[in-house]
Write a protein that holds these residues in place. Sequence first.
Motif, PDB file in Angstrom:
ATOM      1  N   LYS A  13      51.852  12.306 -24.729  1.00 16.64           N
ATOM      2  CA  LYS A  13      51.454  13.151 -25.862  1.00 16.64           C
ATOM      3  C   LYS A  13      51.685  12.520 -27.231  1.00 16.64           C
ATOM      4  CE  LYS A  13      55.541  16.069 -25.925  1.00 16.64           C
ATOM      5  NZ  LYS A  13      56.007  17.418 -25.782  1.00 16.64           N
ATOM      6  N   ALA A  14      52.695  11.712 -27.391  1.00 14.28           N
ATOM      7  CA  ALA A  14      52.935  11.093 -28.691  1.00 14.28           C
ATOM      8  C   ALA A  14      51.877  10.041 -29.016  1.00 14.28           C
ATOM      9  CB  ALA A  14      54.323  10.456 -28.716  1.00 14.28           C
ATOM     10  N   ILE A  16      48.529  10.149 -27.855  1.00 15.04           N
ATOM     11  CA  ILE A  16      47.149  10.635 -27.816  1.00 15.04           C
ATOM     12  C   ILE A  16      46.900  11.601 -28.957  1.00 15.04           C
ATOM     13  CG2 ILE A  16      45.474  11.947 -26.462  1.00 15.04           C
ATOM     14  CD1 ILE A  16      46.706  10.717 -23.973  1.00 15.04           C
ATOM     15  N   ARG A  17      45.941  11.265 -29.814  1.00 13.89           N
ATOM     16  CA  ARG A  17      45.610  12.104 -30.967  1.00 13.89           C
ATOM     17  C   ARG A  17      44.407  12.989 -30.701  1.00 13.89           C
ATOM     18  NH1 ARG A  17      44.536   9.170 -35.902  1.00 13.89           N
ATOM     19  NH2 ARG A  17      44.799  11.204 -36.805  1.00 13.89           N
ATOM     20  N   GLY A  18      43.579  12.623 -29.724  1.00 10.77           N
ATOM     21  CA  GLY A  18      42.397  13.416 -29.444  1.00 10.77           C
ATOM     22  C   GLY A  18      41.678  12.893 -28.216  1.00 10.77           C
ATOM     23  N   ARG A  19      40.743  13.719 -27.726  1.00 12.21           N
ATOM     24  CA  ARG A  19      39.927  13.291 -26.585  1.00 12.21           C
ATOM     25  C   ARG A  19      38.474  13.653 -26.866  1.00 12.21           C
ATOM     26  NH1 ARG A  19      42.977  17.191 -22.541  1.00 12.21           N
ATOM     27  NH2 ARG A  19      42.778  19.030 -23.799  1.00 12.21           N
ATOM     28  N   VAL A  46      46.042  18.972 -27.718  1.00  9.36           N
ATOM     29  CA  VAL A  46      45.299  17.735 -28.037  1.00  9.36           C
ATOM     30  C   VAL A  46      43.919  18.122 -28.554  1.00  9.36           C
ATOM     31  CG1 VAL A  46      44.244  15.656 -27.069  1.00  9.36           C
ATOM     32  CG2 VAL A  46      46.541  16.323 -26.375  1.00  9.36           C
ATOM     33  N   ARG A  97      42.371  23.447 -31.182  1.00  6.09           N
ATOM     34  CA  ARG A  97      41.777  22.384 -31.990  1.00  6.09           C
ATOM     35  C   ARG A  97      40.674  21.724 -31.183  1.00  6.09           C
ATOM     36  NH1 ARG A  97      44.844  22.559 -36.220  1.00  6.09           N
ATOM     37  NH2 ARG A  97      47.071  22.779 -36.114  1.00  6.09           N
ATOM     38  N   SER A 128      40.059  12.315 -38.371  1.00  7.51           N
ATOM     39  CA  SER A 128      41.064  13.378 -38.408  1.00  7.51           C
ATOM     40  C   SER A 128      40.869  14.336 -37.225  1.00  7.51           C
ATOM     41  CB  SER A 128      40.961  14.136 -39.734  1.00  7.51           C
ATOM     42  OG  SER A 128      42.000  15.053 -39.862  1.00  7.51           O
ATOM     43  N   PRO A 129      41.289  13.913 -36.038  1.00  7.84           N
ATOM     44  CA  PRO A 129      41.037  14.728 -34.842  1.00  7.84           C
ATOM     45  C   PRO A 129      41.563  16.157 -34.933  1.00  7.84           C
ATOM     46  CG  PRO A 129      41.905  12.574 -34.221  1.00  7.84           C
ATOM     47  CD  PRO A 129      41.991  12.681 -35.705  1.00  7.84           C
ATOM     48  N   HIS A 130      42.724  16.348 -35.506  1.00  7.68           N
ATOM     49  CA  HIS A 130      43.307  17.693 -35.555  1.00  7.68           C
ATOM     50  C   HIS A 130      42.630  18.611 -36.565  1.00  7.68           C
ATOM     51  CE1 HIS A 130      46.271  16.090 -32.840  1.00  7.68           C
ATOM     52  NE2 HIS A 130      46.630  17.332 -32.603  1.00  7.68           N
TER      53      HIS A 130
END
Length: 140
Positions: A13-14, A16-19, A46, A97, A128-130
């Motif tokens: 998890k630390a 991976i910023r997005g999928r 994620v 998200r 900016s994935p989030h």
Amino acid sequence: AMTVARFDDRRYKAMIRGRIISAFSVEFCYFTPSREAGMYGGNPEVATLNLIGDADQYFGNIKSVARDVAAKGSGGWGDNEITGNGFKQMKKQGIRRGLVCVMEGAMHDASETHDNFLRDILRAFLSSPHECHKIVEQWE
């Protein structure tokens, strides 16, 4: 795309910023062996982008293998209501998200008809994935 959708990313998890899930509807259909395989795997925090064409010949909601196989009734496979995208599953699993882009007229390889849109949406997501749930507001 199915591998990315199902991947249990909690261990990483630390990192991976997005999928990004392209050309897969993330729903129980002919391509998934079970209902669970038609769900998102891993951490629901994620950021997730699902890209698919409504005319995708394998997973789309207009005329596709997924719809044809599910419509067979007995002997068919998959949900009775194939939506052709991962939105319903995102809501069901509480992915906050997320962004689903259904491209009108796009087939399985959406880059053939929607390359400019794909370039813009990927640039916005990757920067900016989030913030992906706010991308639509950027284009209004």
